[in-house]
Design an enzyme around this catalytic site. Structure first.
Site, PDB file in Angstrom:
ATOM      1  CG  ASP A 236     -64.470  34.533   9.844  1.00 49.12           C
ATOM      2  OD1 ASP A 236     -65.215  35.286  10.493  1.00 49.12           O
ATOM      3  OD2 ASP A 236     -63.716  33.704  10.371  1.00 49.12           O
TER       4      ASP A 236
ATOM      5  CG  LEU B 283     -57.532  41.209  12.068  1.00 54.64           C
ATOM      6  CD1 LEU B 283     -56.509  42.224  11.601  1.00 54.64           C
ATOM      7  CD2 LEU B 283     -58.759  41.918  12.587  1.00 54.64           C
TER       8      LEU B 283
HETATM    9  C1  GLA Z   1     -64.175  32.467  13.705  1.00 55.91           C
HETATM   10  C2  GLA Z   1     -65.051  31.675  12.755  1.00 55.91           C
HETATM   11  C3  GLA Z   1     -66.371  32.371  12.487  1.00 55.91           C
HETATM   12  C4  GLA Z   1     -67.053  32.755  13.799  1.00 55.91           C
HETATM   13  C5  GLA Z   1     -66.074  33.479  14.722  1.00 55.91           C
HETATM   14  C6  GLA Z   1     -66.669  33.737  16.088  1.00 55.91           C
HETATM   15  O1  GLA Z   1     -63.760  33.668  13.123  1.00 55.91           O
HETATM   16  O2  GLA Z   1     -64.384  31.470  11.529  1.00 55.91           O
HETATM   17  O3  GLA Z   1     -67.209  31.565  11.714  1.00 55.91           O
HETATM   18  O4  GLA Z   1     -67.636  31.648  14.418  1.00 55.91           O
HETATM   19  O5  GLA Z   1     -64.882  32.737  14.906  1.00 55.91           O
HETATM   20  O6  GLA Z   1     -67.736  34.613  15.975  1.00 55.91           O
END
Ligand code: GLA
Length: 381
Positions: free
Chosen positions: A169, A122
């Site tokens: 994220d 998360l």
């Molecule tokens: C992690 C990374 C994101 C993205 C996701 C997969 O959360 O921090 O940048 O690449 O994996 O979608």
């Protein structure tokens, strides 16, 4: 999140009162491992995250206390060496990245705590980076825009935490909006808020409580595979600079020049970028059945081609399908963490009960259940 604990702890450690900032974790409906390939993502902020109290201290150092770890860390603004605690590296990295960009900041004291579960996919780390990038920008009046704050968080991951992550994220944490997902084009950084209040469905995360020790190196290897495929395609198609620009025909042209593993990785990404676009079209029409089918498609790709799922997550996905959940898949980077599930309201209770019981008897541990409320992004309280 209740601020009493943070407030009390700040008073105890620093005998003062500072300002409060909150930054949320995120979910992502579809579009996984597409961000660093220049594709699209569809995340939203959640109502759980990181809360920090912060106050300038007139000294040239950062003094920080983590309530959850019950640990203290202190480092100078000009120090080059990372602190020993991994949580403090995020603060250290954010401060260094801001200074690197030519901004002048002073020292500060801070206490922080989180209610976003760690290691559940998360993005608790992005919430931490976003909280401090936002707060430092605010208390020192630096005037950095939100995209740059997201890039500061991302650069912290790259340069201080060893994860070559994409922008999703940190972007989702900073730009989140209640009741909306955000469709972000990770190449142009254009974005659109998409209302998301699916009538008759509940969104819930089931946490496999699996934490993959080597997740960051496995993640970085996925990224390297994508780059290797781009390099091969580029020889024939010079305009292809990211997998976003490639299609399955181009991938087939280089099949004998790349490893079978790299082929599978790229196949997944190319298909996933299209799946997201199809899901967005379906969302516009309120066609949740199609959205859900795409989510199952993503799970299959992440499990069989990108190979970032695990036995526990595959099990949760199977249970979801058996219980009539309309869409289910592993969410985030993978290698553990949660599945995200779009569940018809009338099937919700049975699904949760079946998943929790079945999981516990198969794996000898209880999965955690988090209902999702899509909420606002980083803010001063
Ligand atoms: C992690 C990374 C994101 C993205 C996701 C997969 O959360 O921090 O940048 O690449 O994996 O979608």
């Amino acid at each position: 999140m209740d601020s009493t604990g943070v407030r009390n702890s700040f008073k105890k450690h620093f005998a003062a009162e500072g300002d409060l900032y909150f930054s949320p974790g995120r979910i992502n409906l579809i579009g996984e491992h597409t961000d660093y390939n220049g594709g699209f993502v569809l995340p939203g902020a959640i109502d759980k995250g990181i809360l920090a109290e912060i106050k300038t201290n007139g000294q040239n150092k950062i003094r920080a206390y983590s309530v959850d770890y019950d640990e203290y860390s202190e480092f100078g603004l000009n120090e080059e060496n990372k602190p020993s605690q991994s949580w403090a590296c995020y603060l250290f990295g954010v401060a260094r990245e801001i200074i690197k960009r030519g901004h002048k900041i002073g020292g500060f004291d801070t206490v922080f705590a989180g209610d976003v579960p760690l290691g559940a996919g998360l993005s608790s780390s992005a919430a931490l980076e976003s909280t401090f990038a936002f707060a430092i920008n605010d208390i020192f009046g630096l005037g950095i825009d939100k995209f740059e704050l997201a890039k500061i968080g991302q650069a912290t991951e790259h340069n201080y935490c060893g994860v070559k992550c994409g922008i999703m994220d940190q972007f989702a944490s900073l730009f989140g909006k209640e009741g909306h997902l955000i469709r972000l084009d990770c190449r142009s950084l254009e974005y659109e808020y998409v209302p998301f209040q699916p009538k008759g469905y509940k969104m819930v995360l089931i946490d496999s409580v699996v934490k993959h020790e080597l997740a960051s190196s496995a993640y970085n290897r996925r990224r390297e595979s994508c780059e290797a495929v781009v390099a091969a395609i580029q020889k024939r198609h010079p305009n292809v600079s990211l997998l976003r620009d490639a299609d399955l025909k181009m991938l087939d042209e280089v099949k004998t020049e790349i490893s079978a593993e790299d082929y599978m990785r790229a196949e997944y990404v190319i298909e996933e970028i299209q799946r997201l676009l199809d899901a967005c079209e379906a969302l516009k029409k309120g066609d949740y059945k199609t959205v859900g089918e795409k989510m199952y498609g993503t799970h299959h790709g992440m499990s069989k081609l990108y190979e970032v799922s695990c036995e526990e997550l595959d099990y949760l996905n199977d249970v979801a399908a058996a219980c009539g959940v309309i869409g289910s898949r592993v969410m985030g980077g993978g290698f553990g963490g949660c599945t995200i599930n779009l569940v018809p309201e009338e099937k919700y209770d049975t699904f949760i009960e079946t998943a929790v019981k079945g999981f516990a008897s198969k794996f000898g541990k209880e999965p955690k259940v988090y209902p999702v409320a899509i909420s606002n992004g980083t803010r001063k309280l």
